[in-house]
Design an enzyme around this catalytic site. Structure first.
Site, PDB file in Angstrom:
ATOM      1  N   CYS A   1       1.344  22.720   5.334  1.00 53.55           N
ATOM      2  CA  CYS A   1       1.792  22.759   6.570  1.00 53.55           C
ATOM      3  C   CYS A   1       1.592  23.959   7.263  1.00 53.55           C
ATOM      4  CB  CYS A   1       3.157  22.186   6.440  1.00 53.55           C
ATOM      5  SG  CYS A   1       3.942  21.407   8.008  1.00 53.55           S
TER       6      CYS A   1
ATOM      7  N   SER B   1       4.155  22.939  19.398  1.00 56.09           N
ATOM      8  CA  SER B   1       3.448  22.347  18.558  1.00 56.09           C
ATOM      9  C   SER B   1       2.126  22.333  18.861  1.00 56.09           C
ATOM     10  CB  SER B   1       4.082  20.983  18.406  1.00 56.09           C
ATOM     11  OG  SER B   1       2.907  20.277  17.398  1.00 56.09           O
TER      12      SER B   1
END
Length: 560
Positions: free
Chosen positions: A127, A473
């Protein structure tokens, strides 16, 4: 392993001599044999967890890396560090822990490997924060090391991914789809293991690390499930033994030239703004001088050629299918865009690694020719002006336009902004200002994925801009500017903006300005009061006290 060369530079401290018998006894209990005590120890840092699909399979990859190390004559030792899930935490208070996790991961790898005396390292991340966290940890220790990327997720039904779900929320608020349709998208968008499927932060950082030379060729462009990724992990375990023999360490690989290569590959791929934050932090870990100005200068001569999500059409799995980033890097090397003489974890130079790489197949349009780019220069635009004197980072592909002028609509925090977007308070022509979300002020510098996705879902992507001292993001797109410094909590100009102020963002002149005089801003500053943080104990309080500016990578060990 050669009989003439002892590769145990660190592990020998706990396994040699009578006085080390207690250490041998401890290791014997976890499976060491007498023969194992004669071998170099390779720590395998696994970020496995069931809190996110990005990392749910990494335990198996760590085992493959251990097998590879053992097969090469070392003794692999698996240990765990943490991961969190941005996709789950986004839009909540929990997201404040996301960037903090990068530091926790780096610290924990340094602590375990330093304490246990591993001679080399393989780190496996999946991640967003895993990757820079692993690299920072390896860089601090400076022992022979390789990073393995956990791989990308496959597309969901209907070519969906996690961003499809976030944007569906905005589409529902606009009335374009109903709650049942949102649920239908949510049910299929994440079909299994792997990192989010576009050129979001995970795939961006994996690509940057491969370009940097710290993972094996091809590691960044593989599906999470399949024989390629298992083989990549096994070979990484083997290759650390070769690095030990060569005495080739992260600081030998992570040079100034290597960082320039990483930046240019990130630009070519239209990668995440988070790459700026993380590459600055990784460079700090190896004492390489890297600043926002380097992104500016390299960006002037680096085209965007990848048509990848979030602003483009394709997913990472479709780039994997045509050969990944290796053919792109070979094209870039031939065009003089990369330094070919830098060393990599193969023990060879980048140019040597790319020598026999075939080009992309005819007819593909995932990666465009350099003379027909998506954008002729970087989409990562560093802006300065009276609203951000020390720099902000915008992600502007050109599809959103290159200039926006509008009226400030100010929110103290992400939650208020999201509500304002969804309930119709935000109108065309607004510049949404989200402040007190910086590294210190959040604390933690949350991503603004929920607000940016809501903007796109509401159909306002070309009609509003969004600026923040938080970050984005890799899945965010639209006319967005983040990392505004100094942040609001430090009394930066973003703290002084009022509803109705006119704001101009110009990607061509690289300026971000508020139409308020210096005298008026100074007067407002006299009335400004820093809000009191509600975090008095724990990791968020500690982070807020130690973290540097986003313009310096938001690192927590910048003391000198």
């Amino acid at each position: 392993m050669s009989d003439k060369v002892d590769l145990r530079k660190y592990s020998s401290q706990v396994v040699d001599g009578v006085e080390r018998a207690p250490g041998r006894s401890m290791l014997r209990a976890v499976g060491f044999t007498d023969e194992d005590f004669k071998k170099p120890q390779i720590g395998i840092a696994s970020t496995w967890a069931m809190v996110t699909p990005c990392n749910m399979h990494i335990d198996k990859l760590a085992i493959e890396a251990e097998k590879g190390a053992n097969a090469a004559g070392a003794k692999g030792v698996i240990f765990n560090t943490i991961t969190i899930s941005d996709g789950i935490a986004n839009g909540t208070e929990g997201m404040k822990y996301s960037l903090v996790s990068r530091e926790v991961i780096a610290d924990s790898i340094e602590v375990v490997a330093g304490c246990e005396g591993f001679d080399g390292l393989v780190t496996v991340g999946g991640c967003d924060k895993n990757m820079p966290g692993c690299l920072i940890g390896m860089a601090r220790l400076n022992r022979p090391s390789i990073f393995v990327y956990g791989g990308t997720i496959r597309p969901g039904a209907g070519h969906t991914d996690i961003i499809s779900v976030f944007e569906a929320v905005g589409q529902n608020a606009r009335g374009d789809i109903n709650e049942i349709q949102v649920k239908q998208i949510e049910e299929v968008a994440i079909p299994g293991p792997g990192s989010c499927g576009g050129m979001y932060t995970a795939n961006t950082m994996a690509s940057a690390i491969e370009a940097l030379g710290m993972s094996l060729p091809g590691s960044s462009s593989q599906d999470a499930v399949g024989s390629d990724k298992a083989s990549d992990s096994f070979r990484a375990g083997q290759q650390v033994m070769e690095l030990l023999k060569l005495d080739l360490k992260p600081r030998d690989i992570m040079t100034r030239k290597a960082f320039e290569n990483a930046i240019r590959v990130v630009i070519a791929l239209a990668g995440s703004t988070n790459a700026v934050l993380h590459l600055l932090a990784m460079a700090h870990a190896v004492d390489v001088e890297l600043t926002l100005d380097d992104f500016v200068e390299l960006g002037k001569v680096s085209p965007v050629v990848a048509d990848l999500r979030p602003s483009g059409k394709y997913m990472m799995s479709e780039l994997v299918a045509i050969g990944g980033i290796q053919p792109l890097m070979k094209r870039m090397l031939a065009a003089g865009m990369l330094h070919g003489d830098v060393l990599t974890v193969t023990g060879k130079t980048l140019a040597e690694n790319l020598e026999n790489v075939p080009d992309y197949p005819e007819g593909q349009d995932v990666i465009l020719p350099f003379d027909q780019p998506v954008k002729k220069d970087s989409h990562l635009v560093v802006l300065r002006g009276n609203l951000s004197p020390t720099g902000a980072v915008a992600k502007i592909t050109g599809k959103e336009g290159l200039r926006f002028e509008g009226t400030a609509r100010v929110y103290h925090g992400e939650e208020g902004a999201l509500a304002g977007i969804l309930n119709g308070e935000v109108k065309a022509g607004d510049v949404i200002v989200i402040r007190y979300e910086g590294p210190k002020g959040g604390p933690g510098m949350r991503e603004m994925l929920s607000p940016t996705s809501a903007v796109m879902g509401k159909g306002l992507g070309k009609d509003v801009a969004l600026i923040t001292d938080g970050r984005f993001s890799g899945g965010s797109h639209g006319f967005v500017v983040g990392h505004i410094t100094p942040e609001a909590f430090e009394g930066g100009p973003i703290a002084l903006i009022e509803d109705g102020d006119r704001i101009t963002i110009d990607a061509e002149t690289r300026q971000i300005m508020v139409d308020v005089s210096d005298a008026e801003l100074a007067e407002r500053k006299t009335r400004w009061v820093r809000p009191e943080s509600k975090y008095k104990r724990g990791v968020l309080a500690k982070y807020a006290k130690t973290v540097s500016s986003a313009s310096e990578g938001a690192v927590t060990d910048k003391y000198l």
